[in-house]
Design an enzyme around this catalytic site. Structure first.
Site, PDB file in Angstrom:
ATOM      1  N   HIS A 428       0.814  -1.215   0.000  1.00  0.00           N
ATOM      2  CA  HIS A 428       0.000   0.000   0.000  1.00  0.00           C
ATOM      3  C   HIS A 428       0.847   1.264   0.000  1.00  0.00           C
ATOM      4  O   HIS A 428       0.617   2.197  -0.784  1.00  0.00           O
ATOM      5  CB  HIS A 428      -0.948  -0.003   1.211  1.00  0.00           C
ATOM      6  CG  HIS A 428      -1.725   1.266   1.352  1.00  0.00           C
ATOM      7  ND1 HIS A 428      -1.308   2.307   2.155  1.00  0.00           N
ATOM      8  CD2 HIS A 428      -2.862   1.669   0.763  1.00  0.00           C
ATOM      9  CE1 HIS A 428      -2.175   3.299   2.064  1.00  0.00           C
ATOM     10  NE2 HIS A 428      -3.130   2.939   1.230  1.00  0.00           N
ATOM     11  N   CYS A 757      34.651   2.832 -24.995  1.00  0.00           N
ATOM     12  CA  CYS A 757      33.960   2.863 -23.704  1.00  0.00           C
ATOM     13  C   CYS A 757      34.847   3.597 -22.706  1.00  0.00           C
ATOM     14  O   CYS A 757      35.942   3.158 -22.396  1.00  0.00           O
ATOM     15  CB  CYS A 757      33.610   1.464 -23.217  1.00  0.00           C
ATOM     16  SG  CYS A 757      34.881   0.222 -23.458  1.00  0.00           S
TER      17      CYS A 757
END
Length: 811
Positions: A428, A757
């Site tokens: 919830h 990279c």
């Protein structure tokens, strides 16, 4: 319209006004998804017309409206007094005879159909006519009653459902959403109980509830009845399934996380208390609730439900579903489904990025748990032990509590963040936090003990699956980017990724795939043990051996633990970016880094300079033990491709000194079932010899990825870990640039992949321009630099285009 009861088979999604969102959806699935074999327990709906007849018969609507005069939901006493008055009017009312007759007859028919020779037990769930709408979930606003049996209990539960339309939380929520309290009706679903008290139940999303990634199904499960998960009373197991590869027939469970599952909700024999919680046994807490077959079956149903609702809506309609497993029959059922309301209504073309601005600040982590919200917030902690104390909550505070349920709703929207001891990512508190757009950390275990009221804290859920609460106010930055205006580039801008927990979130950024996925991160953070320690635990000392035994509990042996754990980490990253390419670098640990893994000291030599020692390709062949460690990596890669279906995976060999060494590694790969016929093989170009002999190396692989850090270090003879010579380290040095151009040109001549990279191109625009001019195919950067780099690349490409046009005009 005037029916008091309608059966699920008579209903569809068009009947929300008659039976509410929950019942309309049950009817839609029950009647329309038979071809997809989605099992829905039978039942009937007591219509909203029955609710209005109840008010009319008892002549209470006028008094209810009078009780609402002067309502102020910000004044909790005011809200509580009015809510209690209205509920009292309903609870003391009588069910209209015709409505009661229809309910009794429907229940008798259900008894007859089941044929047990006794009253069947049913779930009685409220279904408001403004519930489960595309823009408002109304999550848990009205009551649900489980294990209801017999006419009198059923009628009483129905009356209590009617009254729950005016719980304090429901009144507050409607007021916030500007719904008319008296235009909304309440229907009730009466559905056969699934005996999940003897098995398990849970919640399933057809998208990732955090990032909104559309290609996964996320399942949370715990032992017993499902209310514990919804309320956040337990930390559940979590499973993630990749939908596109599942549809192709692969067993694509890409992640499994064991939850603590502290409590189990079961049937109770106590009068007036149909269910109760018991402590989950230690054995069950250490056991996953669902098998892979069950997870895959649920995911297939979830995908089918989403597909049906999307076709009916005419656009994507991700779903929030609940399921239950019957412990008597072993069968799984879907018991609820509703549209997901957070990401469905989010503008996916606007990206907000939260980043801690903590430079020069020592971060002190107070507690941590599951992350919800991808945000950061500051505030004063307010520890509220019980819902009866919510009137003491001050606006803008950080709510700290055991767990929340819908009764907490009046203060949740006034909080800057939520922190709970218990709950998972579908509880919830998590649902409401997403809807409100605030960060939430659930399942901390000890938040109410570690945090104190009045303490200044920072709640950070923007750093992956693990949300943290820091001591004091830590500044942070928020950057908003309109992705719709981001230009397209010819040069591919890809990501550097290592952390599977962040992969789904990062993949939502504009990207062309993953240029470097670091295997070492997955091994360090998930496997955590040296491969030789897992294979030869008998050679370890007693302490390390006990730690290994604890680590591999539930797996056949250490090898299987390594392969499964590594495979799922890699697969999560592949799934996040699917079908875009993901280039995975085989492990490139240095000996000192390998030693730091569990049991590693037993198997690693001490080197004077590990940076240029036994690392990369040299660890994959030679001794038998080196070969068996590499074999585990190869088998994990095969599992990702062959069993999980991630055909976008490519592999990369790091730190390869000679062509002969490359051939030896390729031979080992082939021995373990990997070669260029079934997977693309890239090589790191990070040693000068790689660029100087590029043509020879490229005869054996499918391309180069330039490792600019090591290439600069080895070209200029600079130890990049040494502060004394750090000022000499520059990827733009002419010698380094010359080697980069040689590598790129060799790739272009052969028509194979070339990439880089490293942070160099995003840090240095002039380096980026020279790489693009040289014709590099891909530039890989950290996720937090990808938008900036994309804009930079687009600017450079446009400038080069204009220069080319000017040259053509001059000619």
């Amino acid at each position: 319209k005037n029916a008091f009861v309608l059966w699920f088979e008579e209903l569809s999604n068009n009947d929300v006004g008659l039976v509410g969102g929950k019942n309309a959806s049950l009817g839609e699935m029950y009647s329309q998804l038979k071809n997809d074999a989605v099992p829905i327990p039978n039942g009937f709906a007591i219509t909203a017309h029955s609710y209005f007849e109840f008010l009319k018969f008892n002549e209470i609507e006028k008094k209810m409206k009078e009780a609402m005069i002067g309502l102020d939901t910000l004044d909790l006493n005011n809200l509580q007094q009015r809510g209690a008055a209205i509920r009292g009017l309903i609870l003391t009312g009588n069910m209209p005879p015709m409505v009661e007759k229809a309910i009794r007859e429907a229940y008798d028919r259900l008894n007859k159909e089941i044929g047990l020779g006794r009253d069947v037990d049913v779930a009685v769930r409220s279904s408001a006519t403004a519930e489960d709408l595309p823009d408002a979930s109304f999550a848990g606003q009205q009551e649900t009653f489980l294990n209801v049996r017999g006419h009198e209990s059923l009628i009483d539960s129905c009356r209590r459902c009617f009254a729950s339309l005016f719980t304090d939380r429901a009144i507050s929520y409607r007021q916030t959403k500007k719904f008319d309290h008296f235009a909304i009706g309440l229907s009730i679903g009466v559905q056969l109980m699934v005996r999940s008290d003897k098995a398990c139940s849970g919640v399933m999303f057809s998208i990732d509830p955090e990032s909104g990634h559309p290609d996964v199904v996320v399942i949370n499960a715990s032992w017993g009845l499902g209310e514990n998960i919804v309320q956040g009373a337990v930390n559940p197991d979590e499973f993630i399934v990749h939908k596109p590869t599942l549809a192709k027939g692969f067993r694509s469970v890409i992640r499994k996380t064991l939850g603590t599952k502290e409590m189990t909700m079961i049937y109770s024999k106590k009068p007036g208390q149909p269910v109760r919680n018991v402590t989950t046994s230690e054995g069950k807490r250490r056991q996953l609730c669902l098998s892979d077959d069950e997870v895959l079956q649920l995911a297939k149903w979830g995908a089918a439900i989403e597909r049906h609702y999307s076709e009916k809506k005419g656009s994507a309609c991700p779903m929030d579903m609940e399921f239950a497993k019957d412990g008597l029959t072993g069968k799984l059922y879907i018991v609820q489904a509703r549209p997901e309301t957070v990401h469905s209504n989010r503008d996916m073309l606007k990206l907000q990025t939260y980043t801690l601005n903590s430079k020069g600040i020592e971060l002190n982590v107070l507690c941590a748990g599951a992350s919800v919200g991808n945000r950061i917030a500051n505030g004063i902690a307010q520890v509220i032990e019980d819902v009866t104390m919510i009137k003491d909550f001050k606006d803008g505070g950080v709510l700290v509590t055991e767990m929340t349920d819908p009764d907490w709703e009046p203060i949740l929207r006034r909080a800057s963040a939520i922190v709970t001891n218990r709950g998972g990512r579908t509880c919830h508190a998590a649902i409401i936090a997403r809807e409100l757009g605030i960060p939430c950390v659930v399942g901390c275990g000890d938040a109410t003990m570690k945090l104190t009221s009045g303490q200044a804290v920072t709640v950070d859920t923007a750093c992956g699956d693990r949300g943290v609460v820091y001591d004091s106010i830590v500044p942070f930055d928020v950057v908003e980017q309109n992705l719709d205006s981001l230009p397209k580039t010819n040069t591919k801008v890809t990501m550097l990724v290592g952390n599977p927990e962040l992969a789904l979130q990062h993949s939502m950024l504009p990207n062309a795939g993953v240029g470097l996925c670091r295997m070492e991160f997955v091994i360090s953070n998930y496997v955590r043990a040296h491969p030789q320690a897992l294979l030869h635990r008998d050679e370890l000392n007693e302490i390390d051996r006990a730690a290994i035994d604890e680590l591999i509990c539930g797996f056949a042996d250490g090898a299987e633990f390594f392969k499964q754990t590594l495979a799922r980490g890699i697969a999560t990253i592949c799934a996040a970016f699917y079908p875009k390419p993901v280039i995975l670098r085989f492990s490139d640990f240095k000996t000192d880094e390998y030693s730091s893994l569990l049991g590693g000291k037993q198997f690693e030599p001490t080197e004077a300079n590990p940076m240029i020692g036994w690392r990369g390709a040299s660890r994959y062949y030679g001794t038998e033990r080196a070969r068996e460690s590499f074999a585990l990596e190869c088998m994990a890669v095969r599992r990702v491709v062959e069993q999980l279906g991630m055909t976008n995976l490519q592999v990369m060999i790091p730190f390869t000194r000679t062509v002969d060494e490359l051939q030896k590694v390729l031979a080992e790969m082939k021995r373990n079932g990997l070669d260029k016929s079934n997977i693309k093989i890239i090589m790191m170009c990070e040693i000068p010899s790689n660029a100087l002999l590029a043509d020879e190396f490229l005869q054996h692989v499918d391309g180069f990825s330039i490792g600019s850090n090591d290439l600069t270090q080895l070209t200029l003879a600079i130890d990049r870990n040494s502060g004394d010579v750090a000022h000499l380290f520059d990827e733009r040095h002419p010698a380094v640039l010359m080697l980069m151009r040689m590598a790129i040109n060799a790739c272009k001549q052969r028509g194979v992949y070339s990439g880089i990279c490293g942070q160099g191109p995003s840090d240095h625009p002039d380096l980026c321009q020279q790489l693009i001019e040289a014709g590099i195919e891909s530039i890989s950067v950290q996720p937090d630099r990808i938008i900036q780099t994309t804009l930079l690349v687009a600017e450079i490409e446009e400038k080069l285009k204009q220069q080319q046009q000017q040259q053509q005009q001059q000619q």
